[in-house]
Write an enzyme that holds these catalytic residues in place. Structure first.
Site, mmCIF file in Angstrom:
data_model
loop_
_atom_site.group_PDB
_atom_site.id
_atom_site.type_symbol
_atom_site.label_atom_id
_atom_site.label_comp_id
_atom_site.label_asym_id
_atom_site.label_seq_id
_atom_site.Cartn_x
_atom_site.Cartn_y
_atom_site.Cartn_z
ATOM 1 C CG HIS A 53 49.923 37.698 40.090
ATOM 2 N ND1 HIS A 53 49.879 36.371 40.427
ATOM 3 C CD2 HIS A 53 48.809 38.259 40.581
ATOM 4 C CE1 HIS A 53 48.767 36.131 41.115
ATOM 5 N NE2 HIS A 53 48.090 37.259 41.204
ATOM 6 C CD GLU A 55 55.555 36.234 39.863
ATOM 7 O OE1 GLU A 55 54.692 37.129 39.973
ATOM 8 O OE2 GLU A 55 55.605 35.232 40.603
ATOM 9 C CB CYS A 90 50.515 32.363 41.818
ATOM 10 S SG CYS A 90 50.189 33.068 40.182
ATOM 11 C CB CYS A 100 53.291 33.667 37.902
ATOM 12 S SG CYS A 100 52.513 35.295 38.075
HETATM 13 ZN ZN ZN Z 1 51.290 35.069 39.934
#
Ligand code: ZN
Length: 169
Positions: A53, A55, A90, A100
């Site tokens: 992801h 981040e 998320c 995250c």
């Molecule tokens: Zn995430």
């Protein structure tokens, strides 16, 4: 601190993310206003190897630049660090993938306090994949401020869903 400016830069990161029907194309930045340069790291969905992801890619890249593992990054972050992300971090992923929210919560200083205390996002995570995102509450409960900046929602969602196929009117 020009949140809109940095969020727009995060959006340009999101545009680099390879479109896929199962992902949102998200961009993120780690910014420290008093550091030079202020932007510590950039990241986007699937930038780093694996199902990464945005981040997460920021954390991986910044940790690598310091020569440490991602979980050792906390003490190295400036006090004023802000995480910008086009979409709210998320809080649910498929098994084996740390969310995250958990990654942010896991970044601690040597005294145990949260290293990232401010998260600025442009849109909430759409409920398409994971249902309602409780991540904001988890972060708030840990003393992390999650701010929403208005004005880029339409562009952020258009970029995020690039790989999801065209809607037929
Ligand atoms: Zn995430």
């Amino acid at each position: 601190m020009d949140h809109h400016h940095y969020l727009r830069l995060a959006l340009t990161e999101a545009q680099k993310s390879p479109p896929k029907p199962t992902n949102f194309c998200v961009g993120a930045l780690l910014v420290s206003p008093t550091s030079n340069p202020a932007i510590l790291a950039t990241g986007y969905t699937l930038e780093c190897p694996g199902n990464t992801h945005a981040e997460q890619s920021c954390f991986i890249k910044l940790a690598a630049s310091h020569g440490v593992a991602e979980e050792k990054l906390g003490p190295l972050l400036p006090e004023d660090v802000v995480l910008y992300t086009t979409m709210e971090p998320c809080n649910q992923r498929s098994p084996g993938n740390m969310t995250c929210v958990e990654r942010i919560l896991g970044l601690r200083r040597d005294d145990g306090t949260q290293a990232v205390k401010t998260v600025v996002c442009g849109v909430h995570e759409p409920e398409k994949f994971v249902g309602e995102n409780q991540g904001r509450k988890r972060l708030a409960d840990a003393g992390i401020e999650v701010m929403h900046v208005d004005g880029l929602e339409e562009q952020i969602l258009a970029v995020a869903t690039t790989g999801h196929g065209k809607n037929v009117a």
